[in-house]
Design an enzyme around this catalytic site. Structure first.
Site, mmCIF file in Angstrom:
data_model
loop_
_atom_site.group_PDB
_atom_site.id
_atom_site.type_symbol
_atom_site.label_atom_id
_atom_site.label_comp_id
_atom_site.label_asym_id
_atom_site.label_seq_id
_atom_site.Cartn_x
_atom_site.Cartn_y
_atom_site.Cartn_z
ATOM 1 N N GLN A 293 -6.799 -1.076 2.539
ATOM 2 C CA GLN A 293 -6.279 -0.689 3.856
ATOM 3 C C GLN A 293 -7.049 0.502 4.406
ATOM 4 O OE1 GLN A 293 -2.503 1.519 4.629
ATOM 5 N NE2 GLN A 293 -1.806 -0.428 5.488
ATOM 6 N N ALA B 183 0.325 5.472 -0.248
ATOM 7 C CA ALA B 183 -0.529 6.636 -0.428
ATOM 8 C C ALA B 183 -0.021 7.458 -1.613
ATOM 9 C CB ALA B 183 -0.516 7.479 0.844
ATOM 10 N N CYS C 251 1.591 4.024 10.003
ATOM 11 C CA CYS C 251 1.849 5.336 9.387
ATOM 12 C C CYS C 251 2.506 6.285 10.381
ATOM 13 C CB CYS C 251 0.549 5.940 8.875
ATOM 14 S SG CYS C 251 0.843 7.531 8.075
ATOM 15 N N PRO D 153 0.847 -1.186 0.000
ATOM 16 C CA PRO D 153 0.000 0.000 0.000
ATOM 17 C C PRO D 153 0.883 1.237 0.000
ATOM 18 C CG PRO D 153 0.113 -0.933 2.217
ATOM 19 C CD PRO D 153 0.901 -1.843 1.316
ATOM 20 N N ARG E 208 8.705 0.819 -2.687
ATOM 21 C CA ARG E 208 9.402 1.797 -3.540
ATOM 22 C C ARG E 208 10.038 1.158 -4.760
ATOM 23 N NH1 ARG E 208 12.711 4.293 1.271
ATOM 24 N NH2 ARG E 208 12.521 2.095 1.832
HETATM 25 C C1 LIG Z 1 5.017 7.023 -0.979
HETATM 26 C C2 LIG Z 1 4.741 5.998 0.060
HETATM 27 C C3 LIG Z 1 3.462 5.866 0.570
HETATM 28 C C4 LIG Z 1 3.179 4.887 1.523
HETATM 29 N N1 LIG Z 1 1.908 4.743 1.962
HETATM 30 C C5 LIG Z 1 1.593 3.730 2.802
HETATM 31 C C6 LIG Z 1 0.244 3.481 3.167
HETATM 32 O O1 LIG Z 1 -0.704 4.164 2.715
HETATM 33 N N2 LIG Z 1 0.007 2.462 4.033
HETATM 34 C C7 LIG Z 1 1.013 1.673 4.536
HETATM 35 O O2 LIG Z 1 0.751 0.761 5.313
HETATM 36 N N3 LIG Z 1 2.291 1.876 4.187
HETATM 37 C C8 LIG Z 1 2.594 2.872 3.321
HETATM 38 N N4 LIG Z 1 3.907 3.041 2.931
HETATM 39 C C9 LIG Z 1 4.953 2.111 3.425
HETATM 40 C C10 LIG Z 1 5.188 0.968 2.450
HETATM 41 O O3 LIG Z 1 4.025 0.181 2.288
HETATM 42 C C11 LIG Z 1 6.379 0.080 2.890
HETATM 43 O O4 LIG Z 1 6.070 -0.562 4.103
HETATM 44 C C12 LIG Z 1 7.675 0.866 3.055
HETATM 45 O O5 LIG Z 1 7.846 1.785 1.983
HETATM 46 C C13 LIG Z 1 8.901 -0.057 3.110
HETATM 47 O O6 LIG Z 1 9.014 -0.807 1.939
HETATM 48 P P1 LIG Z 1 10.060 -0.474 0.729
HETATM 49 O O7 LIG Z 1 11.430 -0.440 1.318
HETATM 50 O O8 LIG Z 1 9.833 -1.621 -0.237
HETATM 51 O O9 LIG Z 1 9.692 0.855 0.165
HETATM 52 C C14 LIG Z 1 4.205 4.035 1.996
HETATM 53 C C15 LIG Z 1 5.497 4.176 1.497
HETATM 54 C C16 LIG Z 1 5.770 5.130 0.527
HETATM 55 C C17 LIG Z 1 7.176 5.232 -0.010
#
Ligand SMILES: Cc1cc2nc3c(=O)[nH]c(=O)nc-3n(C[C@H](O)[C@H](O)[C@H](O)COP(=O)(O)O)c2cc1C
Length: 352
Positions: A78, A26, A108, A24, A233
C-alpha cells in the site's frame, strides 16, 4: 446465499485463495506479520502504508527496508500520497519489489497524512483521487486497488459516489472501511454502506471493519455481497483468529503454541528490523499475544520490562517449556530464502 470462505477469487489476474484479507496496519504489518498471516489462512496480505514522497526523496526517516518474501504472495503493497506522478513512481518501485497488487490509501484519518492532501483527504477531492488512480494504473502492469473510508464527516456516503469513479479510473478492486475519518476507530463499521457500494461497482469489494470471528465474517459477506472480508485488529497477536475464520477451527491455541508463535515472530522481526528497533517494536505484541486471558497480566508486564530479547525468550520458554518442540517443528516447516531485497526507505505513519 452462503459464500465459502475457502473459495478462490481474483483481483484482476491475481488469484486469491481464500476470502480473508489481512489488513494493512502501520506499525504492525511487517513481513513477519504478513508471512504468519498467510500461514494461518489469509488469502491476501497487505503491507502497511508506505509514503510515496518517502520513496521519491529517499530522505524520510528510514524504518527499514522493503522486503518481500517468497511465501507471502499474493501480497499488496500500500502506498499513500497525493501527487499522481510521485504515486506512479512509488507504484513502479513497489512493483519491482515484488508486489502482486498496488493498493492506494484513501482512508488514513491521521492529520499528519491528511494535511498533505493524502489519505482520507483524497475522498474530498474526487478529481484528484481519480487522477491518482488513473496515473498509477497506467504506470504498472499489476492490478491497482484503493482502500477507502465511507467519507470524511460522520454519516458521509462519499464512498458511494467516489467508488464507481475510481473503478472507471482503473481500480481493479475497492476496500471499504465504513467508518468516517472523523470517527477514527470509534462506533461501529456500518456495513450497510458496504452493501450499497457492492451494488454500484462491478469489481470485487473487500469489507473491512469489526470482523473478528467466523460468525461475523460470514454475516458480513452475506449482508454485503462483498468478495472478501479484511481482518485488522482481530489478528493483532492473534493469527488463530484467521484460522478460525477460514477453517472453523477453535480459536483458542495451547500455551505452547502461543509461546512458539511469539518466539518465532520475535526472531523474524529481529531478522527484519534489527535487534535495536525490534526491541521497542515488539513490546505491544506481548500484550496482544499473551492477553485475551491466555496468561496472567503480570507476566506480560514483566516481559515488557526485560531489557534484551534473549531474556524475553528465556522467560517465555520457562512459562511453557513444551514450546521449544512446537517451535522446532514450525521452523522446519518454514520455507527458506527467496527474498527480494531493495534499498527503499519506508515510512510508518498509521491509520486507514
Ligand atoms: C494500528 C493500525 C494501523 C492501521 N494502519 C493502516 C494503514 O497503514 N493503511 C490502511 O489502509 N489502514 C490502516 N488501518 C485500518 C485497518 O486496515 C482497518 O481498515 C481498520 O482497523 C478496521 O478494521 P478492524 O475493525 O478489523 O480493525 C490501521 C488500523 C490500525 C488499528
Amino acid at each position: 446465499m452462503r459464500v465459502s470462505l475457502q473459495e478462490p477469487w481474483s483481483i484482476g489476474d491475481v488469484e486469491v485463495p481464500t476470502r480473508i484479507v489481512l489488513a494493512p496496519m502501520a506499525g504492525v504489518s511487517i513481513q513477519a506479520f504478513r508471512r504468519q498471516g498467510r500461514r494461518f489462512g489469509a488469502g491476501l496480505v497487505c503491507s502497511e502504508m508506505v509514503s510515496a514522497a518517502g520513496i521519491e526523496h529517499r530522505n524520510e526517516r528510514t524504518f527499514g527496508y522493503l522486503r518481500v518474501a517468497g511465501d507471502e504472495h499474493p501480497l499488496a503493497i500500500q502506498i499513500f500520497g497525493a501527487d499522481p506522478h510521485a504515486m506512479a513512481d512509488a507504484a513502479r518501485m513497489v512493483e519491482t519489489a515484488g508486489a502482486d497488487i498496488v493498493d492506494m490509501n484513501f482512508g488514513c484519518p491521521v492529520r499528519k497524512v491528511t494535511k498533505t492532501g493524502a489519505g482520507a483527504h483524497l475522498m474530498e477531492d474526487a478529481e484528484l483521487a481519480c487522477r491518482v488512480v488513473d496515473t498509477v494504473a497506467a504506470a504498472v502492469a499489476v492490478p491497482v486497488t484503493v482502500k477507502m473510508r465511507r467519507g470524511v464527516a460522520n454519516g458521509s456516503q462519499t464512498c458511494l459516489e467516489l467508488g464507481p469513479r475510481l473503478v472507471e479510473a482503473g481500480a481493479a478492486a475497492l476496500t471499504l472501511h465504513p467508518r468516517s475519518a472523523q470517527q477514527m476507530y470509534t462506533g461501529e463499521a456500518d456495513h450497510s454502506v458496504t452493501a450499497e457500494l457492492v451494488e454500484r461497482v462491478d469489481v470485487p469489494v473487500i469489507a473491512s471493519g469489526d470482523v473478528t470471528s467466523r460468525e461475523k465474517a460470514l454475516a458480513v459477506l452475506e449482508q454485503t455481497g462483498a468478495a472478501a472480508v479484511m481482518v485488522a485488529r482481530g489478528a493483532q497477536g492473534n493469527p488463530w483468529a484467521l484460522r478460525e475464520i477460514v477453517d472453523a477451527e477453535p480459536p483458542e491455541p495451547s500455551r505452547e503454541e502461543i509461546v512458539a508463535e511469539l518466539v518465532l515472530f520475535i526472531r523474524e522481526t529481529v531478522r527484519e528490523l534489527g535487534e535495536r528497533r525490534a526491541t521497542g517494536f515488539l513490546k505491544k505484541f506481548y500484550g496482544w499475544y499473551l492477553g485475551r486471558g491466555r496468561f496472567p497480566r503480570p507476566f506480560k508486564q514483566e516481559l515488557v520490562q526485560l531489557e534484551t530479547l534473549d531474556e524475553v525468550e528465556t522467560r517465555l520458554f520457562a512459562a511453557a517449556p513444551g514450546a521449544r518442540f512446537v517451535l522446532e517443528r514450525l521452523q522446519d516447516e518454514l520455507p527458506q530464502g527467496d527474498e527480494v531485497l531493495l534499498d527503499l526507505p519506508i515510512s510508518i505513519y498509521g491509520g486507514g
